[in-house]
Enzyme design. Structure first.
Site, PDB file in Angstrom:
ATOM      1  N   ASN A   1       0.848  -1.188   0.000  1.00  9.27           N
ATOM      2  CA  ASN A   1       0.000   0.000   0.000  1.00  9.27           C
ATOM      3  C   ASN A   1       0.884   1.239   0.000  1.00  9.27           C
ATOM      4  O   ASN A   1       1.947   1.284   0.637  1.00  9.27           O
ATOM      5  CB  ASN A   1      -0.987  -0.005   1.177  1.00  9.27           C
ATOM      6  CG  ASN A   1      -0.358  -0.201   2.535  1.00  9.27           C
ATOM      7  OD1 ASN A   1       0.700  -0.789   2.663  1.00  9.27           O
ATOM      8  ND2 ASN A   1      -1.016   0.296   3.559  1.00  9.27           N
TER       9      ASN A   1
ATOM     10  N   GLU B   1       0.344   5.205   0.635  1.00  4.11           N
ATOM     11  CA  GLU B   1      -0.602   6.222   1.095  1.00  4.11           C
ATOM     12  C   GLU B   1      -0.193   7.610   0.602  1.00  4.11           C
ATOM     13  O   GLU B   1       0.887   7.790   0.026  1.00  4.11           O
ATOM     14  CB  GLU B   1      -0.683   6.176   2.634  1.00  4.11           C
ATOM     15  CG  GLU B   1      -1.212   4.832   3.118  1.00  4.11           C
ATOM     16  CD  GLU B   1      -1.487   4.763   4.602  1.00  4.11           C
ATOM     17  OE1 GLU B   1      -1.014   5.635   5.357  1.00  4.11           O
ATOM     18  OE2 GLU B   1      -2.202   3.816   5.013  1.00  4.11           O
TER      19      GLU B   1
ATOM     20  N   CYS C   1      -4.001   0.512  -2.688  1.00  7.23           N
ATOM     21  CA  CYS C   1      -3.833  -0.709  -1.904  1.00  7.23           C
ATOM     22  C   CYS C   1      -2.747  -1.607  -2.490  1.00  7.23           C
ATOM     23  O   CYS C   1      -2.440  -1.549  -3.689  1.00  7.23           O
ATOM     24  CB  CYS C   1      -5.136  -1.507  -1.889  1.00  7.23           C
ATOM     25  SG  CYS C   1      -6.489  -0.738  -1.011  1.00  7.23           S
TER      26      CYS C   1
ATOM     27  N   GLU D   1      -2.888  -4.817  -3.073  1.00 11.18           N
ATOM     28  CA  GLU D   1      -3.380  -5.787  -4.054  1.00 11.18           C
ATOM     29  C   GLU D   1      -3.440  -5.180  -5.451  1.00 11.18           C
ATOM     30  O   GLU D   1      -3.017  -5.787  -6.435  1.00 11.18           O
ATOM     31  CB  GLU D   1      -4.778  -6.280  -3.664  1.00 11.18           C
ATOM     32  CG  GLU D   1      -4.828  -7.006  -2.334  1.00 11.18           C
ATOM     33  CD  GLU D   1      -5.147  -6.078  -1.171  1.00 11.18           C
ATOM     34  OE1 GLU D   1      -4.634  -4.946  -1.139  1.00 11.18           O
ATOM     35  OE2 GLU D   1      -5.900  -6.499  -0.281  1.00 11.18           O
TER      36      GLU D   1
ATOM     37  N   CYS E   1     -10.031  -5.266  -0.065  1.00 14.24           N
ATOM     38  CA  CYS E   1     -11.183  -4.352  -0.055  1.00 14.24           C
ATOM     39  C   CYS E   1     -12.000  -4.514  -1.337  1.00 14.24           C
ATOM     40  O   CYS E   1     -11.570  -5.146  -2.302  1.00 14.24           O
ATOM     41  CB  CYS E   1     -10.720  -2.904   0.111  1.00 14.24           C
ATOM     42  SG  CYS E   1     -10.133  -2.139  -1.414  1.00 14.24           S
TER      43      CYS E   1
ATOM     44  N   CYS F   1     -10.363  -3.515  -4.662  1.00 14.68           N
ATOM     45  CA  CYS F   1      -9.358  -4.485  -5.129  1.00 14.68           C
ATOM     46  C   CYS F   1     -10.026  -5.740  -5.676  1.00 14.68           C
ATOM     47  O   CYS F   1      -9.559  -6.325  -6.657  1.00 14.68           O
ATOM     48  CB  CYS F   1      -8.387  -4.835  -4.003  1.00 14.68           C
ATOM     49  SG  CYS F   1      -7.301  -3.458  -3.597  1.00 14.68           S
TER      50      CYS F   1
HETATM   51  N1  THU Z   1      -5.265  -1.464   2.386  1.00 19.77           N
HETATM   52  C1  THU Z   1      -4.698  -2.305   1.461  1.00 19.77           C
HETATM   53  O1  THU Z   1      -3.547  -2.107   1.048  1.00 19.77           O
HETATM   54  N2  THU Z   1      -5.437  -3.336   0.999  1.00 19.77           N
HETATM   55  C2  THU Z   1      -6.717  -3.607   1.370  1.00 19.77           C
HETATM   56  O2  THU Z   1      -7.355  -4.485   0.814  1.00 19.77           O
HETATM   57  C3  THU Z   1      -7.343  -2.840   2.454  1.00 19.77           C
HETATM   58  C4  THU Z   1      -6.606  -1.628   2.896  1.00 19.77           C
HETATM   59  C5  THU Z   1      -4.474  -0.339   2.883  1.00 19.77           C
HETATM   60  C6  THU Z   1      -4.983   1.011   2.486  1.00 19.77           C
HETATM   61  C7  THU Z   1      -4.443   1.885   3.589  1.00 19.77           C
HETATM   62  O3  THU Z   1      -3.130   2.282   3.258  1.00 19.77           O
HETATM   63  C8  THU Z   1      -4.380   0.968   4.802  1.00 19.77           C
HETATM   64  O4  THU Z   1      -4.484  -0.361   4.301  1.00 19.77           O
HETATM   65  C9  THU Z   1      -5.464   1.214   5.826  1.00 19.77           C
HETATM   66  O5  THU Z   1      -6.707   1.218   5.241  1.00 19.77           O
END
Ligand code: THU
Length: 134
Positions: free
Chosen positions: A41, A43, A52, A54, A91, A94
């Protein structure tokens, strides 16, 4: 084999950029060629621009020329222990991106075992295959 993919997901997670949530996620995808692509991920100060792990991994694989994806591992958590013991379910965004390239029985390896894409996304939106799928 699954152990390797989980380790690759942990390697991807090591590059996570998550200064806001502190929740580090890693993903590893085995492409049709057998090559493994990792993602983490990433940000952003403008939160909604976060990508994300994935989706990052899917796009790496497709951009490298993979025509299909074989399997994926996902790990996520505030620390290594959480990442290896608590399942991090992809999520909704994804899951929809995975659905673009993967069949319903696409295997997703999480901390609690192997799941199928259709378990998390029983129905998918598709503008081209609406008649077969919906
Ligand atoms: N996140 C992912 O990388 N994958 C997911 O399927 C759910 C959430 C990340 C996004 C964000 O940087 C952190 O997790 C918290 O939501």
């Amino acid at each position: 084999m699954t152990q390797n993919l989980t380790q690759s997901a942990m390697d991807g997670r090591a590059n996570s950029y998550a200064p806001y949530s502190r929740f580090k996620v890693g993903a590893a995808i085995k492409g049709g060629s057998g090559k493994i692509y990792t993602g983490c991920n990433v940000e952003n100060a403008s939160f909604s621009l976060t990508v994300c792990a994935e989706r990052n991994a899917v796009f790496q694989a497709i951009a490298a020329g993979e025509e299909f994806l074989r399997t994926m591992a996902v790990v996520g958590g505030a620390d290594d222990d959480e990442a290896l013991t608590k399942p991090c379910i992809p999520c909704g965004a994804c899951l929809q991106v995975l659905a673009e390239f993967c069949p319903p029985d696409f295997p997703i390896l999480l901390a609690d075992g192997v799941h199928m894409l259709c378990e998390f996304l029983p129905k998918r939106f598709g503008s081209f295959d609406a008649e077969e799928e919906n």
